[in-house]
Design an enzyme around this catalytic site. Sequence first.
Site, PDB file in Angstrom:
ATOM      1  N   ASP A  45       0.850  -1.247  -0.130  1.00  0.00           N
ATOM      2  CA  ASP A  45       0.108   0.022  -0.202  1.00  0.00           C
ATOM      3  C   ASP A  45       0.921   1.355  -0.086  1.00  0.00           C
ATOM      4  O   ASP A  45       1.707   1.577   0.603  1.00  0.00           O
ATOM      5  CB  ASP A  45      -1.007  -0.268   1.185  1.00  0.00           C
ATOM      6  CG  ASP A  45      -2.171   0.964   1.132  1.00  0.00           C
ATOM      7  OD1 ASP A  45      -1.752   2.078   1.001  1.00  0.00           O
ATOM      8  OD2 ASP A  45      -3.223   0.627   1.155  1.00  0.00           O
ATOM      9  N   ARG A  47       0.499   4.282   0.834  1.00  0.00           N
ATOM     10  CA  ARG A  47       0.137   4.886   2.201  1.00  0.00           C
ATOM     11  C   ARG A  47       1.142   4.326   3.310  1.00  0.00           C
ATOM     12  O   ARG A  47       1.031   5.116   4.489  1.00  0.00           O
ATOM     13  CB  ARG A  47      -1.171   5.039   2.586  1.00  0.00           C
ATOM     14  CG  ARG A  47      -1.972   5.605   1.477  1.00  0.00           C
ATOM     15  CD  ARG A  47      -3.628   5.285   1.667  1.00  0.00           C
ATOM     16  NE  ARG A  47      -3.751   3.926   1.600  1.00  0.00           N
ATOM     17  CZ  ARG A  47      -5.155   3.479   1.823  1.00  0.00           C
ATOM     18  NH1 ARG A  47      -6.044   4.545   2.064  1.00  0.00           N
ATOM     19  NH2 ARG A  47      -5.513   2.337   1.818  1.00  0.00           N
ATOM     20  N   HIS A  99      -1.540  -2.878   8.494  1.00  0.00           N
ATOM     21  CA  HIS A  99      -2.257  -1.672   8.504  1.00  0.00           C
ATOM     22  C   HIS A  99      -3.862  -1.636   8.594  1.00  0.00           C
ATOM     23  O   HIS A  99      -4.210  -2.524   7.753  1.00  0.00           O
ATOM     24  CB  HIS A  99      -1.753  -0.234   7.562  1.00  0.00           C
ATOM     25  CG  HIS A  99      -2.148  -0.845   6.225  1.00  0.00           C
ATOM     26  ND1 HIS A  99      -3.223  -0.264   5.623  1.00  0.00           N
ATOM     27  CD2 HIS A  99      -1.788  -1.654   5.064  1.00  0.00           C
ATOM     28  CE1 HIS A  99      -3.403  -0.710   4.218  1.00  0.00           C
ATOM     29  NE2 HIS A  99      -2.477  -1.622   4.063  1.00  0.00           N
ATOM     30  N   CYS A 102      -6.496  -2.322   5.655  1.00  0.00           N
ATOM     31  CA  CYS A 102      -5.822  -3.047   4.430  1.00  0.00           C
ATOM     32  C   CYS A 102      -6.481  -3.667   3.370  1.00  0.00           C
ATOM     33  O   CYS A 102      -7.423  -4.583   3.718  1.00  0.00           O
ATOM     34  CB  CYS A 102      -5.011  -4.118   4.873  1.00  0.00           C
ATOM     35  SG  CYS A 102      -3.651  -4.852   3.830  1.00  0.00           S
TER      36      CYS A 102
HETATM   37 CO    CO Z   1      -2.375  -3.127   2.793  1.00  0.00          CO
END
Ligand code: CO
Length: 211
Positions: A45, A47, A99, A102
């Site tokens: 990801d 982020r 996270h 997700c």
């Molecule tokens: Co993720």
Amino acid sequence: MSQSIKELIAGNRAWVKEVTESQPDFFKQLAEGQSPSFLWIGCSDSRVPATEITKTMPGAIFVQRNIANMVVHTDVNLLSVVYYAVKVLKVKHIIVCGHYGCGGVLAAMSNKKFGFLDNWLMNIKDVYRHHEAELDAIEDETERGDRFVELNVLEQAQNLSKISFLQEEWENGEFPYVHGWVYSLKDGLIKDLKVSANSNADLDKIFQYDV
Ligand code: CO
């Protein structure tokens, strides 16, 4: 947040200028070699970048990322990264960082089809199966997803401990410690799930290799 490809190169130049202004020898030193203390196994990801969220610089963290921060024992890529980190770089800590929110974990929690990705998500569905009673009992879907993210991190940390060459390393010394963390996209904070393994003692007996 959409940027052009040219902006990336311009951003690189600006970053180099900024770093060399505060640390003139930074790149010269880094070019001589790396000796990171940490291996990071995180989600792909965009982020959740390992260095920015820990306020560290290049050279600090050896990184492996994939969808939903999985440790799959047939993943030659991941195993090679772990092997190099443990045997050559001698990292002191391995962090599995998931996270909340997700996409991979939430996709695995659903019954939707995602084409080719279904094969990867199967590994995450297996984690659900191990914790079905606990997860099914959580009515709120967001809360269930959040707990699934945490349980997945704990499971992947255990998967790391199952690796024979990692157990071999523990026979010879204290390091590395395996940690489980979860990052929150909402406030940028990391939650430590308080696992810190440097032995195979907590694994089911079948996974404990002979010394
Ligand atoms: Co993720």
